[in-house]
Design an enzyme around this catalytic site. Structure first.
Site, PDB file in Angstrom:
ATOM      1  N   LYS A  84       0.828  -1.220   0.000  1.00 61.34           N
ATOM      2  CA  LYS A  84       0.000   0.000   0.000  1.00 61.34           C
ATOM      3  C   LYS A  84       0.862   1.269   0.000  1.00 61.34           C
ATOM      4  O   LYS A  84       0.595   2.201  -0.746  1.00 61.34           O
ATOM      5  CB  LYS A  84      -0.922   0.042   1.233  1.00 61.34           C
ATOM      6  CG  LYS A  84      -1.900  -1.095   1.354  1.00 61.34           C
ATOM      7  CD  LYS A  84      -2.870  -0.869   2.506  1.00 61.34           C
ATOM      8  CE  LYS A  84      -2.208  -0.779   3.868  1.00 61.34           C
ATOM      9  NZ  LYS A  84      -1.518  -2.019   4.309  1.00 61.34           N
ATOM     10  N   ARG A 100      11.901  -5.507   4.058  1.00 62.13           N
ATOM     11  CA  ARG A 100      11.819  -4.075   3.782  1.00 62.13           C
ATOM     12  C   ARG A 100      12.644  -3.212   4.724  1.00 62.13           C
ATOM     13  O   ARG A 100      12.895  -3.568   5.866  1.00 62.13           O
ATOM     14  CB  ARG A 100      10.360  -3.609   3.697  1.00 62.13           C
ATOM     15  CG  ARG A 100       9.553  -3.725   4.937  1.00 62.13           C
ATOM     16  CD  ARG A 100       8.101  -3.400   4.598  1.00 62.13           C
ATOM     17  NE  ARG A 100       7.293  -3.345   5.782  1.00 62.13           N
ATOM     18  CZ  ARG A 100       5.991  -3.133   5.785  1.00 62.13           C
ATOM     19  NH1 ARG A 100       5.341  -2.964   4.652  1.00 62.13           N
ATOM     20  NH2 ARG A 100       5.329  -3.090   6.922  1.00 62.13           N
ATOM     21  N   ARG A 153      -0.075  -8.231  13.872  1.00 58.44           N
ATOM     22  CA  ARG A 153      -0.615  -7.260  12.909  1.00 58.44           C
ATOM     23  C   ARG A 153      -1.546  -7.948  11.913  1.00 58.44           C
ATOM     24  O   ARG A 153      -2.577  -7.392  11.526  1.00 58.44           O
ATOM     25  CB  ARG A 153       0.536  -6.550  12.186  1.00 58.44           C
ATOM     26  CG  ARG A 153       1.254  -5.570  13.110  1.00 58.44           C
ATOM     27  CD  ARG A 153       2.592  -5.150  12.575  1.00 58.44           C
ATOM     28  NE  ARG A 153       2.501  -4.396  11.344  1.00 58.44           N
ATOM     29  CZ  ARG A 153       3.505  -4.246  10.483  1.00 58.44           C
ATOM     30  NH1 ARG A 153       4.671  -4.814  10.716  1.00 58.44           N
ATOM     31  NH2 ARG A 153       3.338  -3.535   9.405  1.00 58.44           N
TER      32      ARG A 153
HETATM   33  P1  AMP Z   1       1.284   0.796   9.072  1.00 53.70           P
HETATM   34  O1  AMP Z   1       2.519   1.598   8.772  1.00 53.70           O
HETATM   35  O2  AMP Z   1       0.093   1.236   8.281  1.00 53.70           O
HETATM   36  O3  AMP Z   1       1.527  -0.688   8.983  1.00 53.70           O
HETATM   37  O4  AMP Z   1       0.923   1.115  10.600  1.00 53.70           O
HETATM   38  C1  AMP Z   1       1.808   0.807  11.650  1.00 53.70           C
HETATM   39  C2  AMP Z   1       1.055   0.718  12.965  1.00 53.70           C
HETATM   40  O5  AMP Z   1       0.439   1.978  13.254  1.00 53.70           O
HETATM   41  C3  AMP Z   1      -0.097  -0.292  12.986  1.00 53.70           C
HETATM   42  O6  AMP Z   1       0.337  -1.606  13.264  1.00 53.70           O
HETATM   43  C4  AMP Z   1      -0.964   0.282  14.095  1.00 53.70           C
HETATM   44  O7  AMP Z   1      -0.420   0.015  15.377  1.00 53.70           O
HETATM   45  C5  AMP Z   1      -0.828   1.789  13.867  1.00 53.70           C
HETATM   46  N1  AMP Z   1      -1.869   2.304  12.937  1.00 53.70           N
HETATM   47  C6  AMP Z   1      -1.664   2.869  11.706  1.00 53.70           C
HETATM   48  N2  AMP Z   1      -2.826   3.245  11.152  1.00 53.70           N
HETATM   49  C7  AMP Z   1      -3.794   2.913  12.040  1.00 53.70           C
HETATM   50  C8  AMP Z   1      -5.205   3.033  12.053  1.00 53.70           C
HETATM   51  N3  AMP Z   1      -5.874   3.569  11.008  1.00 53.70           N
HETATM   52  N4  AMP Z   1      -5.877   2.583  13.144  1.00 53.70           N
HETATM   53  C9  AMP Z   1      -5.233   2.052  14.195  1.00 53.70           C
HETATM   54  N5  AMP Z   1      -3.902   1.897  14.245  1.00 53.70           N
HETATM   55  C10 AMP Z   1      -3.180   2.325  13.196  1.00 53.70           C
END
Ligand code: AMP
Length: 214
Positions: A13, A127, A172
């Site tokens: 993404k 990554r 996750r």
């Molecule tokens: P990502 O970089 O999108 O994988 O996000 C890393 C971490 O940030 C996730 O594992 C969550 O702990 C937190 N996070 C990011 N976006 C959200 C969201 N929309 N709702 C809740 N937690 C989020």
């Protein structure tokens, strides 16, 4: 144009959102990046989010909704935005719809990246990112053009995300399957959901997304 990219961690993404934002001239809003910046800066929000993120769980909806609501009001979102990592629960999606409706806006496209769960671990474990500007790379799929040097800013230091460890990735993925997957029927019912083959190469996935949003 307002777009949501959906998909599990490691689906690509962030990579796709970055390219797409450049091509379409819209803002890229990555809630994960925003939270990581808050953690780095040591803000109140960062302190609240840090442990939750390290465990691989989701940050509470009210915090995330407030964060994205403020971000969407910024002038660089006037021509639209691409959401990467938000919404992640049905409650967040509902709040987003209300927020946009109040401003006479809407989500134009929800694009889901479909990826085999087995491939996600390989993608995530390979990554890394530039320590200075945050540009994302992958050992196998997206090396810097000049080895050891960031394509974007030329820095020579790279970092890996703490939450990309095998244990946290499992949490996750569970959070994704339990809390985020219900967004598929949510957007399907609204007739907004389109899927692309996230297992294809980076350029091919980009072409598929462009074909949908154009
Ligand atoms: P990502 O970089 O999108 O994988 O996000 C890393 C971490 O940030 C996730 O594992 C969550 O702990 C937190 N996070 C990011 N976006 C959200 C969201 N929309 N709702 C809740 N937690 C989020």
């Amino acid at each position: 144009m307002n777009i949501i990219l959906l998909g599990p961690p490691g689906a690509g993404k962030g990579t796709q959102a970055e390219e797409l934002a450049k091509k379409l001239g819209v803002a890229k809003l990555s809630t994960g990046d925003m939270l990581r910046a808050a953690v780095k800066e040591g803000t109140e929000l960062g302190k609240k989010a840090q442990d939750i993120m390290t465990r691989g769980e989701l940050v509470p909806d009210d915090i995330m909704v407030r964060m994205i609501c403020e971000r969407i009001q910024q002038p660089d979102c006037d021509d639209g935005f691409i959401l990467d990592g938000f919404p992640r629960t049905v409650s967040q999606a509902e709040s987003l719809d209300e927020m946009l409706q109040a401003e006479g806006q809407k989500i134009d496209h929800v694009v889901a990246l479909e990826v085999d769960e087995d491939a996600l671990i390989e993608r995530i474990s390979g990554r890394f990112a530039c320590a200075k500007c945050g540009a994302g790379y992958h050992e196998k799929f997206k090396q810097p053009k000049v080895p050891g040097k960031c394509d974007v800013c030329g820095a020579e230091e790279f970092i890996r995300r703490k939450d990309d460890s095998a244990d946290t990735v499992r949490t996750r993925l569970k959070a994704y399957n339990d809390q985020t997957a219900p967004l598929f029927p949510y957007y399907q019912d609204k007739g907004a959901l389109k899927t692309v083959d996230g297992m294809a190469g980076i350029d091919e996935v980009q072409n598929q997304i462009m074909a949908i949003v154009h």
